[in-house]
Design a protein around this motif. Structure first.
Motif, PDB file in Angstrom:
ATOM      1  N   THR A 298      13.234  55.144  42.345  1.00  0.00           N
ATOM      2  CA  THR A 298      12.807  53.933  41.885  1.00  0.00           C
ATOM      3  C   THR A 298      11.484  53.652  41.911  1.00  0.00           C
ATOM      4  O   THR A 298      10.727  54.339  42.481  1.00  0.00           O
ATOM      5  CB  THR A 298      13.698  52.593  42.501  1.00  0.00           C
ATOM      6  OG1 THR A 298      13.437  51.574  41.595  1.00  0.00           O
ATOM      7  CG2 THR A 298      13.091  52.363  43.806  1.00  0.00           C
TER       8      THR A 298
ATOM      9  N   TYR B 203      16.014  54.577  38.861  1.00  0.00           N
ATOM     10  CA  TYR B 203      16.289  53.197  38.553  1.00  0.00           C
ATOM     11  C   TYR B 203      14.974  52.777  38.299  1.00  0.00           C
ATOM     12  O   TYR B 203      14.078  52.748  39.340  1.00  0.00           O
ATOM     13  CB  TYR B 203      16.905  52.560  39.730  1.00  0.00           C
ATOM     14  CG  TYR B 203      18.393  53.238  40.083  1.00  0.00           C
ATOM     15  CD1 TYR B 203      19.356  52.923  38.903  1.00  0.00           C
ATOM     16  CD2 TYR B 203      18.363  53.699  41.316  1.00  0.00           C
ATOM     17  CE1 TYR B 203      20.655  53.923  39.401  1.00  0.00           C
ATOM     18  CE2 TYR B 203      19.677  54.286  41.491  1.00  0.00           C
ATOM     19  CZ  TYR B 203      20.804  54.224  40.597  1.00  0.00           C
ATOM     20  OH  TYR B 203      21.954  54.696  40.930  1.00  0.00           O
TER      21      TYR B 203
ATOM     22  N   GLU C 156      18.026  54.829  34.476  1.00  0.00           N
ATOM     23  CA  GLU C 156      18.693  53.432  34.345  1.00  0.00           C
ATOM     24  C   GLU C 156      17.540  52.432  34.620  1.00  0.00           C
ATOM     25  O   GLU C 156      16.742  52.329  35.109  1.00  0.00           O
ATOM     26  CB  GLU C 156      19.665  53.255  35.206  1.00  0.00           C
ATOM     27  CG  GLU C 156      20.382  51.854  35.124  1.00  0.00           C
ATOM     28  CD  GLU C 156      21.721  51.672  36.150  1.00  0.00           C
ATOM     29  OE1 GLU C 156      21.687  50.437  36.796  1.00  0.00           O
ATOM     30  OE2 GLU C 156      22.588  52.594  36.647  1.00  0.00           O
TER      31      GLU C 156
END
Lengths: 314, 314
Positions: B72, B95, B116
């Motif tokens: 992330t 992410y 995402e």
């Protein structure tokens, strides 16, 4: 017709004055098209376009024999800058006939190379008369933008370098076609150096003359002129048509929307500036995707001279 | 602090996944500035910016040890794309926390690499909270855009290649500075590989924090934020400031008008697309013309991701 020795000699002659421009590739564009594209980046050439090659070859070659008093041409585009630059380097005065309506940025570029601009009305007859007057009064030598073997031999060196520099055998090479100097030179280089490489031209639907000329066998005019590819408006000459008939497989048409989309793809994906005329071959490869599928394709990006004020001065 | 072995190892690790970008020169720009400029073109890098180097080095390095469940970061810019791309190639879910106000084109780019997006309010606190939540809930590993030795060692490889590829000894290298990942990496490469090459940073007057941090010795915030160089808004971290204090000679400021002018010069003269942040070093060299006069100057063009719709959809 021009032979291989003349192309080799042209290359040797102009090499100290021009860039050996890079060949670039883009994985994203390859994936999009389903072929492997090899872009010969003449937008990085001196004066921003391949025209420097032909102009230098002609100017250096005539200067070798007997230096002309001065040079002239009529052009509102890249050939005007190319001739002005080659003349400056060779120490020969140049008189460039330009329509009085030509953009200020183009006039400024020509003047920046020390050439004198002679303005005329924006019609072909006025341009030709102005050139004849310069030849008569000042004893200038005309360097035609494409109807000239020395110019064609110079333009042929772009494809020569492309063929020398790509690490694979090209199935095809595609170039834009206006007057046919680049296309005929490319076809000659491929004929001599890579006889199994098929050569295509690409032209705008709004300046579709070469496609008809290739079909009828004589120089035809376009039915109408309306395109953003402002470097491709002229018709062929007998000289360029003869070479194109002999060595070019086909001419593909593209719409202005397709040209604009191809231009945006090159800017966005390859991060290089190409002018509308220079994006015409990619537009044609995209439209003819099925035909080029799986091929190694050479694409000559003819130039990168774009008026950027719309972007920066908005 | 990062040593030379780590930079060499980073270069070996990421080389299969990144481009060795070209170094370009321009006679016209040299004449304009009165120095010889060597542009390291990271606008041609994967994802369009040097950030691919740091992201790949961090992701590949952690994957070598023990593959993390997911990755992330928070970024609205090039690091978001870089991490998404490196994660995709490494087969690790990513992410990316982005402010909900980020341009659609940037969100699309991140999604195109399969990551995402987690949207949050466009304030730093919301971004950091969102990242903490992802780490807690999904066991993701944070790859910070610059406050990370693996990322800095990756960014250092741009200057390493520049120093290896220029045919001369550089008197100086100048890079943009935002969080300081590129500048500190560049300074380390120069320190180890070319100790007589002086390193400078360049930053916008409208995000002037590094210049004050270098003066006071602690991480400072900018007095105000207002600049077109949207990649350079963040402050340094202790980690990047420490390296910059040790190995960077000075930071130069430039105005948005100077950035815009430098950007237009690069587009027009070099025919390449550079984003505003990437034009900041040239703007600084032009403003500091006297200082750089006669020098061999390396300039790192950090990226070329520009929203071109203003030009093409007008």
């Amino acid at each position: 017709m021009i032979n291989l020795a003349e192309i080799n000699e042209a290359h040797r002659r102009i090499s100290p004055y021009i860039h050996r421009t890079p060949v670039m590739t883009s994985t994203k564009l390859n994936d999009l098209v389903g072929a492997r594209l090899h872009f010969k980046c003449e937008n990085f050439q001196k004066i921003g376009a391949f025209k420097a090659r032909g102009a230098f070859n002609a100017v250096l070659q005539v200067a070798e024999a007997a230096k002309p008093k001065s040079l002239t041409t009529h052009s509102s585009g890249n050939h005007a800058q190319a001739l002005a630059y080659a003349a400056k380097i060779s120490g020969i005065p140049a008189y460039i006939v330009m329509p009085r309506t030509a953009p200020q940025v183009k006039k400024d570029a020509v003047r920046s190379y020390g050439a004198e601009i002679i303005e005329c009305e924006p019609v072909l007859q006025a341009r030709e008369e102005a050139v004849q007057k310069i030849i008569a009064e000042r004893g200038s030598l005309l360097v035609h933008p494409f109807d000239n073997d020395m110019v064609i031999a110079g333009q042929a060196t772009a494809a020569k370098e492309l063929l020398e520099d790509v690490p694979v055998s090209l199935n095809s090479i595609i170039t834009p076609v206006g007057g046919g100097g680049l296309l005929s030179g490319t076809a000659l280089s491929a004929h001599f150096l890579a006889p199994f490489t098929v050569v295509y031209g690409a032209e705008p639907e709004g300046a579709a003359d070469a496609i008809y000329s290739l079909k009828t066998g004589v120089v035809e005019k376009a039915k109408f002129i309306k395109t953003i590819a402002d470097g491709l408006l002229t018709t062929l000459s007998d000289r360029t048509l003869e070479i194109i008939k002999a060595y070019v497989k086909d001419i593909y048409l593209v719409s202005d929307d397709e040209i604009r989309a191809a231009m945006k793809l090159i800017w966005e994906r390859m991060k290089i500036i190409v002018e509308a005329s220079g994006a015409v071959p990619l537009a044609a490869v995209i439209r003819q995707k099925q035909h080029f599928s799986g091929q190694e394709v050479g694409i000559i990006i003819s130039g990168g001279n774009v008026d950027l004020s719309a972007f920066f001065d908005a």
